[in-house]
Design a protein around this motif. Structure first.
Motif, short mmCIF file in Angstrom:
data_model
loop_
_atom_site.label_atom_id
_atom_site.label_comp_id
_atom_site.label_asym_id
_atom_site.label_seq_id
_atom_site.Cartn_x
_atom_site.Cartn_y
_atom_site.Cartn_z
N PRO A 1 54.20 46.74 56.51
CA PRO A 1 54.11 46.26 55.13
C PRO A 1 53.61 44.83 54.96
N HIS A 2 53.10 44.20 56.04
CA HIS A 2 52.61 42.82 55.88
C HIS A 2 51.75 42.47 57.09
N ALA A 3 50.43 42.61 56.93
CA ALA A 3 49.52 42.27 58.04
C ALA A 3 48.20 41.81 57.43
N HIS A 4 47.72 40.65 57.90
CA HIS A 4 46.47 40.10 57.37
C HIS A 4 45.32 40.55 58.26
N MET A 5 44.86 41.77 58.01
CA MET A 5 43.94 42.43 58.93
C MET A 5 42.54 41.82 58.94
N ALA B 1 47.38 39.60 49.85
CA ALA B 1 46.43 38.50 49.71
C ALA B 1 47.16 37.20 50.00
N PHE B 2 46.56 36.34 50.80
CA PHE B 2 47.20 35.07 51.11
C PHE B 2 46.13 33.99 51.20
N TRP B 3 46.49 32.82 51.73
CA TRP B 3 45.45 31.81 51.90
C TRP B 3 44.77 32.05 53.24
N GLY C 1 51.08 40.15 45.12
CA GLY C 1 51.59 39.34 46.21
C GLY C 1 50.47 38.81 47.09
N GLU C 2 50.75 37.94 48.09
CA GLU C 2 51.99 37.21 48.17
C GLU C 2 52.03 36.16 47.10
N ILE C 3 53.10 36.21 46.32
CA ILE C 3 53.35 35.16 45.34
C ILE C 3 54.68 34.53 45.76
ZN LIG Z 1 51.59 36.69 54.93
#
Ligand SMILES: [Zn+2]
Lengths: 297, 242
Positions: free
Chosen positions: A6-10, A33-35, A105-107
Motif C-alpha cells: 500500500p505504499h511504494a514509489h515505483m 504521490a509524493f515529492w 495522498g500523501e497529504i
Molecule cells: Zn511515501
C-alpha cells in the motif's frame, strides 16, 4: 501469499524490483504521490507526474502482472512552497475521478507549519467531496506531537475516521491512534526507523485489526520486499495464516476498495497489458454481412 | 452530423442508467467532461461486446473490440457533437481508460474530427493497449492514413507482434516501401534467432515482394508446427480478403 503493497514509489524503482515483488506475492502496488527528493518549481511538473502515475507506471506494472493504483495529492513538504501549493490543490479535482486513483495522498504534516495545516485540511475536504479515503503522511521527527496535530485536523475536516490511514507509525503512536478509529500504517525500513522485528512485536501486542504495513520504498535506501519479510517473520513467530493474510492483503484491500474504486475480485486477477488476449479468436471476422449504422443527415 | 440510433441500443438498461448519470454530471461542459468522463467505466461497466462487424459512417469496425464503457463514451461524444480539439484535450488530460475510449471513438469519424493529431498522440507513447485501441479493429486507418502514417502503424503492429487480421483493410494498402521494410524486419528477426512476425506471411501472399516470397517459400518447407499453423492462418486470411 497475496500482498497488497500500500505504499511504494515505483517511479524510482527498476524492473528487477517489479519482478521480485511479483515473485514475493505482490498483486497490487499503491503509489502515493509524493515529492521527488527536491522541490518542483512549477505546477506543470505535477501535471506530468500525476499523468505518469496514471498512465505509464500503471502500464509498466501491468507488464509484470501487478495492478498499479495511486493516491494523488499535494505532499506536506511542497505544501510549504508558494510556487506550487495553491495551483496543485486547484488541479486535484480534475484528477480525483480518474481510474486508478484510490485515495487522496500523501497529504499530512511534515514540519507542522501553518501552510502544511491549511493544505492538509483543504485536501481532506476534497477527499470527502470525491468519496475517497485519505493516506496521511506524518512527521518523522516529533512523532507524538505530529500525530496529535494530524488527528485534530482530521476531526476538524469532518471526514470519517475509518476513511483515514495515518502512516509511518511506531510503538509510541499506536497508543495515540488505537482508540480513534483511524487505520494505522507502518513503514518497514531495512536499517533505520521501523524494522520487521519491531513491527512483529507491535503486532503481537496489538493484533492486526486496522493495521496496514508497507515498504515505503522510494529513491532512498529502502526495501520493496519488506512487507513480505515482515509476513515471513510473523509466520516464524507463529502468527496464524489468517492474521498474516489479513494484514498484507485483506486490510489494505478493504480500506482502499470501500469507496468503489476497485474490488478484491479485480485485484486478485492479473491485469492485461495488451488487448490481444481479450481478442483471441475474435478478430477473424471476414466476409460477413455487415450492418450499416448511421446516415449522414 | 451523423445519426447513430444503434449505438445506444447496444447498452443494457443499467448501462444506460450509468451513462445518464455521467451525462448529467457533464451537462455538455468540457470542464466537467474532463472530470467525469473517467467515471464512465465504473458507472457503465466494462462488459465486452460480442464480435460483430458494423459499418459506422464510412468505416467498418469490429464491435468485439469494444466494451460497454467505450460505447457509452462514443454516445456521449456524438450527442455532444465533440470535435477534434475537445477529443484531443480529453486524450491529453485522460487516464488510460479515457484514452482508450477516445482512441476507440476515432474510427467513427466524429464531427469535424481530423484524426491525424490523435494518431500522432497514440503512436508516440509506449502503452500497447492505447496503440491497439486507436489503430486496430477497424478499417479507419487503412482508409484515411497517408502512406507514412500507415507504414509506421503497420510496422509498430509487427514490432508488437499484433494480429494483422485486426488491421482491417490492410490488403488495400501494401506499398512496395512497406513490404521492403517488413522484409528487412523479418531478416533482422531471423538474424537474432527470433521468429518472424506471422503477419508477414499474409502480406507475402498478397503482395509481390520477391524477398518476402522467398521467405514464405522457405518457411513453407519448415517442419516447425507453429510456423505451419501461422502459414495456414495467413492463407485463410489472404483468401478471405482477396
Ligand atoms: Zn511515501
Amino acid at each position: 501469499m497475496k500482498i497488497f503493497e500500500p505504499h511504494a514509489h515505483m517511479v524510482s524503482r527498476v524492473t528487477d524490483d517489479y519482478e521480485r515483488m511479483r515473485d514475493s506475492g505482490v498483486r497490487v502496488v499503491l503509489e502515493p504521490a509524493f515529492w521527488l527528493g527536491q522541490p518542483r518549481t512549477s505546477v506543470g511538473s505535477f501535471v506530468d507526474y500525476f499523468d505518469t502515475l496514471l498512465g505509464w507506471e500503471r502500464f509498466r506494472a501491468a507488464g509484470f502482472g501487478i495492478h498499479h493504483v495511486c493516491t494523488l495529492g499535494l505532499n506536506p513538504r511542497e505544501a510549504n512552497d508558494d510556487r506550487v501549493n495553491a495551483g496543485v490543490v486547484e488541479l486535484l479535482p480534475r484528477y480525483l475521478e480518474k481510474n486508478g486513483v484510490v485515495g487522496v495522498g500523501e497529504i499530512g504534516l511534515d514540519d507542522m507549519t501553518a501552510k502544511e495545516e491549511r493544505w492538509f485540511l483543504a485536501q481532506l475536504v476534497l477527499a470527502k467531496e470525491h468519496d475517497l479515503p485519505a493516506l496521511v503522511h506524518t512527521p518523522h521527527r516529533n512523532k507524538r506531537q505530529g500525530f496529535l496535530r494530524c488527528l485534530d485536523i482530521i476531526r476538524d475536516s469532518g471526514i470519517r475516521m475509518d476513511r483515514v490511514l495515518l502512516d509511518h507509525g511506531n510503538e509510541e503512536t499506536v497508543k495515540i491512534t488505537r482508540e480513534t478509529g483511524v487505520w494505522q500504517g507502518f513503514s518497514i525500513y531495512p536499517h533505520t526507523k521501523m524494522d520487521p522485528p519491531r513491527m512483529v512485536a507491535i503486532l503481537r501486542q496489538y493484533g492486526v485489526e486496522r493495521m496496514i504495513i508497507n515498504s515505503a520504498c522510494d529513491w532512498g535506501v529502502s526495501d520493496p520486499l519488506s512487507v513480505r519479510k515482515t509476513a515471513d517473520l510473523m509466520a516464524e513467530a507463529e502468527f496464524g495464516v489468517g492474521d498474516i493474510d489479513r494484514l498484507v492483503w485483506g486490510n489494505p484491500v478493504q480500506f482502499f476498495s470501500e469507496t468503489g474504486r476497485g474490488t478484491e475480485a479485480e485485484w486478485s486477477t492479473p491485469p492485461a497489458s495488451t488487448l490481444g488476449a481479450t481478442h483471441a479468436g475474435n478478430s477473424f471476422l471476414r466476409g460477413q454481412s455487415v450492418e450499416t449504422w448511421g446516415k449522414r443527415a | 452530423m451523423i445519426a447513430w440510433p444503434p449505438l445506444r441500443g447496444r447498452l443494457s438498461e443499467s448501462e444506460l442508467a450509468g451513462l445518464a448519470w455521467v451525462q448529467a454530471k457533464i451537462g455538455n461542459s468540457q470542464t466537467q467532461r474532463l472530470v467525469w468522463l473517467a467515471s464512465l467505466p465504473r458507472r457503465v461497466g466494462k462488459r465486452a461486446l460480442a464480435p460483430e462487424l458494423v459499418k459506422a459512417g464510412v468505416a467498418t469496425l469490429n464491435l468485439g473490440a469494444w466494451r460497454a464503457a467505450d460505447v457509452a463514451a462514443a454516445v456521449e461524444f456524438i450527442e455532444a457533437s465533440l470535435g477534434e480539439a475537445a477529443l484531443v484535450e480529453l486524450w491529453d488530460h485522460g487516464d488510460q481508460e479515457e484514452r482508450r475510449m477516445v482512441g476507440r471513438s476515432v474510427c467513427l469519424g466524429l464531427g469535424d474530427l481530423a484524426t491525424p493529431l490523435l494518431w500522432d498522440r497514440a503512436h508516440r507513447q509506449n502503452d500497447q493497449i492505447l496503440f491497439e485501441a486507436t489503430f486496430l479493429d477497424s478499417d479507419h486507418l487503412a482508409r484515411l492514413a497517408d502512406d507514412e502514417v500507415w507504414a509506421r502503424a503497420v510496422l509498430k503492429a509487427a514490432f508488437l507482434n499484433l494480429d494483422l487480421a485486426r488491421l482491417y483493410g490492410f490488403e488495400r494498402r501494401l506499398p512496395d516501401t512497406l513490404q521492403e521494410c517488413l522484409a528487412d524486419f523479418a531478416a533482422e528477426r531471423r538474424a537474432a534467432g527470433r521468429p518472424v512476425w506471422p503477419g508477414t506471411y499474409a502480406i507475402a501472399m498478397l503482395g509481390e515482394n520477391p524477398r518476402l516470397l522467398t521467405l514464405l517459400t522457405a518457411d513453407r518447407r519448415s517442419t516447425d508446427p507453429t510456423t505451419q499453423a501461422q502459414i495456414a492462418d495467413a492463407t485463410r486470411l489472404a483468401e478471405s480478403v482477396r
